[in-house]
Write a protein that holds these residues in place. Structure first.
Motif, PDB file in Angstrom:
ATOM      1  N   PRO A 162      13.733 -16.481  -1.820  1.00 20.27           N
ATOM      2  CA  PRO A 162      12.833 -15.976  -2.867  1.00 20.27           C
ATOM      3  C   PRO A 162      12.160 -17.079  -3.675  1.00 20.27           C
ATOM      4  N   GLU A 163      12.716 -18.282  -3.657  1.00 19.76           N
ATOM      5  CA  GLU A 163      12.159 -19.386  -4.440  1.00 19.76           C
ATOM      6  C   GLU A 163      11.130 -20.201  -3.664  1.00 19.76           C
ATOM      7  N   MET A 164      10.965 -19.940  -2.378  1.00 20.44           N
ATOM      8  CA  MET A 164      10.062 -20.731  -1.543  1.00 20.44           C
ATOM      9  C   MET A 164       8.701 -20.063  -1.387  1.00 20.44           C
ATOM     10  N   GLN A 165       7.727 -20.859  -0.949  1.00 26.27           N
ATOM     11  CA  GLN A 165       6.399 -20.372  -0.609  1.00 26.27           C
ATOM     12  C   GLN A 165       6.267 -20.344   0.916  1.00 26.27           C
ATOM     13  N   TYR A 166       5.542 -19.339   1.414  1.00 26.12           N
ATOM     14  CA  TYR A 166       5.405 -19.167   2.855  1.00 26.12           C
ATOM     15  C   TYR A 166       3.946 -18.978   3.247  1.00 26.12           C
ATOM     16  N   TRP A 167       3.692 -19.268   4.516  1.00 22.63           N
ATOM     17  CA  TRP A 167       2.370 -19.076   5.097  1.00 22.63           C
ATOM     18  C   TRP A 167       2.437 -17.858   6.017  1.00 22.63           C
ATOM     19  N   LEU A 168       1.616 -16.854   5.737  1.00 23.74           N
ATOM     20  CA  LEU A 168       1.639 -15.593   6.477  1.00 23.74           C
ATOM     21  C   LEU A 168       0.376 -15.457   7.308  1.00 23.74           C
ATOM     22  N   ARG A 169       0.580 -15.202   8.617  1.00 24.23           N
ATOM     23  CA  ARG A 169      -0.532 -14.924   9.518  1.00 24.23           C
ATOM     24  C   ARG A 169      -0.189 -13.717  10.381  1.00 24.23           C
ATOM     25  N   PRO A 170      -1.195 -12.911  10.747  1.00 21.14           N
ATOM     26  CA  PRO A 170      -0.914 -11.758  11.616  1.00 21.14           C
ATOM     27  C   PRO A 170      -0.327 -12.207  12.947  1.00 21.14           C
ATOM     28  N   GLU A 171       0.576 -11.407  13.467  1.00 24.51           N
ATOM     29  CA  GLU A 171       1.158 -11.585  14.798  1.00 24.51           C
ATOM     30  C   GLU A 171       2.042 -12.827  14.914  1.00 24.51           C
ATOM     31  N   PHE A 206       9.397  -2.624  -5.955  1.00 25.11           N
ATOM     32  CA  PHE A 206       8.440  -3.418  -6.711  1.00 25.11           C
ATOM     33  C   PHE A 206       8.796  -3.330  -8.196  1.00 25.11           C
ATOM     34  N   ALA A 207       9.553  -4.314  -8.649  1.00 25.78           N
ATOM     35  CA  ALA A 207      10.092  -4.277 -10.009  1.00 25.78           C
ATOM     36  C   ALA A 207       9.055  -4.642 -11.061  1.00 25.78           C
ATOM     37  N   THR A 208       8.029  -5.378 -10.664  1.00 28.45           N
ATOM     38  CA  THR A 208       7.025  -5.836 -11.627  1.00 28.45           C
ATOM     39  C   THR A 208       5.623  -5.546 -11.103  1.00 28.45           C
ATOM     40  N   GLY A 209       4.671  -5.600 -12.015  1.00 25.47           N
ATOM     41  CA  GLY A 209       3.294  -5.438 -11.607  1.00 25.47           C
ATOM     42  C   GLY A 209       2.849  -6.537 -10.668  1.00 25.47           C
ATOM     43  N   ASN A 210       3.376  -7.743 -10.859  1.00 21.50           N
ATOM     44  CA  ASN A 210       3.005  -8.847  -9.987  1.00 21.50           C
ATOM     45  C   ASN A 210       3.514  -8.624  -8.566  1.00 21.50           C
ATOM     46  N   SER A 211       4.744  -8.125  -8.417  1.00 19.82           N
ATOM     47  CA  SER A 211       5.279  -7.885  -7.071  1.00 19.82           C
ATOM     48  C   SER A 211       4.464  -6.803  -6.362  1.00 19.82           C
ATOM     49  N   LEU A 212       3.986  -5.828  -7.116  1.00 22.06           N
ATOM     50  CA  LEU A 212       3.154  -4.784  -6.532  1.00 22.06           C
ATOM     51  C   LEU A 212       1.793  -5.336  -6.119  1.00 22.06           C
ATOM     52  N   GLN A 213       1.243  -6.230  -6.937  1.00 22.42           N
ATOM     53  CA  GLN A 213      -0.039  -6.844  -6.610  1.00 22.42           C
ATOM     54  C   GLN A 213       0.078  -7.738  -5.387  1.00 22.42           C
ATOM     55  N   GLN A 214       1.191  -8.468  -5.275  1.00 25.57           N
ATOM     56  CA  GLN A 214       1.406  -9.319  -4.108  1.00 25.57           C
ATOM     57  C   GLN A 214       1.587  -8.480  -2.847  1.00 25.57           C
ATOM     58  N   ALA A 215       2.272  -7.345  -2.981  1.00 33.31           N
ATOM     59  CA  ALA A 215       2.424  -6.442  -1.838  1.00 33.31           C
ATOM     60  C   ALA A 215       1.065  -5.940  -1.369  1.00 33.31           C
ATOM     61  N   LEU A 216       0.175  -5.641  -2.330  1.00 35.06           N
ATOM     62  CA  LEU A 216      -1.177  -5.214  -1.990  1.00 35.06           C
ATOM     63  C   LEU A 216      -1.903  -6.301  -1.206  1.00 35.06           C
ATOM     64  N   ARG A 217      -1.801  -7.545  -1.651  1.00 34.11           N
ATOM     65  CA  ARG A 217      -2.453  -8.655  -0.942  1.00 34.11           C
ATOM     66  C   ARG A 217      -1.965  -8.738   0.501  1.00 34.11           C
ATOM     67  N   ILE A 218      -0.657  -8.600   0.693  1.00 32.05           N
ATOM     68  CA  ILE A 218      -0.074  -8.754   2.026  1.00 32.05           C
ATOM     69  C   ILE A 218      -0.480  -7.601   2.940  1.00 32.05           C
ATOM     70  N   THR A 219      -0.288  -6.369   2.477  1.00 36.29           N
ATOM     71  CA  THR A 219      -0.589  -5.234   3.347  1.00 36.29           C
ATOM     72  C   THR A 219      -2.090  -5.131   3.616  1.00 36.29           C
ATOM     73  N   ARG A 220      -2.919  -5.437   2.611  1.00 37.21           N
ATOM     74  CA  ARG A 220      -4.364  -5.390   2.840  1.00 37.21           C
ATOM     75  C   ARG A 220      -4.774  -6.434   3.878  1.00 37.21           C
ATOM     76  N   PHE A 221      -4.199  -7.608   3.811  1.00 41.56           N
ATOM     77  CA  PHE A 221      -4.497  -8.666   4.771  1.00 41.56           C
ATOM     78  C   PHE A 221      -4.132  -8.227   6.187  1.00 41.56           C
ATOM     79  N   LEU A 222      -2.945  -7.659   6.361  1.00 39.87           N
ATOM     80  CA  LEU A 222      -2.489  -7.238   7.688  1.00 39.87           C
ATOM     81  C   LEU A 222      -3.278  -6.036   8.196  1.00 39.87           C
ATOM     82  N   LEU A 223      -3.607  -5.096   7.308  1.00 43.14           N
ATOM     83  CA  LEU A 223      -4.382  -3.930   7.722  1.00 43.14           C
ATOM     84  C   LEU A 223      -5.809  -4.316   8.092  1.00 43.14           C
TER      85      LEU A 223
END
Length: 253
Positions: A162-171, A206-223
């Motif tokens: 949870p403390e690290m940063q990651y690079w996310l790409r489809p597939e 999603f405990a915070t508004g930020n976690s929900l916003q980050q989830a939106l970024r991820i799912t929108r990117f993949l969709l």
């Protein structure tokens, strides 16, 4: 029930289009048979028993027959269970129907996905806060059809930190950002995401508004990677919000 006749199957109506003079061609998502194309004969006639029954967002009890891709609807009954959505909730329901229509394969049974769709539709039609329900369903959908990356471990096989940063790409497996910089892959299309956000999405909590916003970024990117032509219901909602707020806010669908 024979191999070519299905009785009393729970379905959700995803889309309907006129067919010839008085019929409708339907796309439904059923619990045991996946997405099915149905021909509802004479459904557009004023005296049809199907008028008022073939509605979206609520479960329908459907019976059909046929061995070809386009089956014939024999009977349908409104099951209900919750009210039709109102206001912005209509767009959330349309959004769910659209991504289901564009991402699922016809006649691929996914009963767990049907149950998740029913649960999410109930939340949308009965509640006010739709964002968390939509993010959870998006992730469920991507996972059930095999398009979601593994968020339990990274490309090195290490547990997501949870403390690290990651690079996310489809597939591809998520990669520690430091490694992505060393391999010089961070210049390709992708997202920098926090491990904390990946864990929140994986657990659909999603405990915070930020976690929900980050989830939106991820799912929108993949969709968006899977639906390059765009999602019409999202675009319409964004246009409405721009009119309301003078272009200062975007949609959350």
């Amino acid at each position: 029930m024979t191999a070519h006749r299905i009785n009393h199957e729970p379905v959700f109506l995803l889309a309907a289009a006129p067919w010839r003079e008085s019929s409708l061609r339907l796309e439904v998502f059923s619990r045991h048979y996946g997405r099915v194309a149905l021909l509802a004969r004479s459904a557009r006639k004023r005296q049809s028993e199907l008028r008022g029954v073939l509605v979206p967002f609520v479960p329908i009890d459907a019976s059909w027959y046929g061995s070809q891709e386009l089956k014939t609807l024999h009977r349908a009954e409104w099951v209900g269970g919750w009210p039709q959505p109102q206001g912005r909730a209509v767009f959330s329901g349309l959004y769910l129907n659209e991504i289901m229509l564009k991402l699922t394969t016809r006649e691929d049974p996914l009963p767990e996905l049907y149950d998740s769709l029913a649960h999410t539709m109930r939340q949308i039609c009965s509640g006010n806060d739709h964002a968390a329900a939509l993010r959870a369903f998006e992730w469920e959908l991507l996972g059930r059809i095999g398009y979601a990356p593994d968020l339990t471990q990274d490309s090195n096989g290490s547990t997501i930190d949870p403390e690290m940063q990651y690079w996310l790409r489809p597939e591809e497996a998520v990669m520690p950002l430091a490694l992505a910089h060393r391999l010089d892959v961070h210049r390709s299309r992708g997202l920098v995401v926090a491990g904390e956000a990946l864990i929140a999405l994986r657990e659909k909590h999603f405990a915070t508004g930020n976690s929900l916003q980050q989830a939106l970024r991820i799912t929108r990117f993949l969709l968006d990677f899977r639906i390059p032509e765009g999602i019409k219901s999202r675009q319409v909602l964004q246009q409405l919000q721009q009119l309301e707020f003078g272009g200062t806010q975007g949609g959350n669908g």
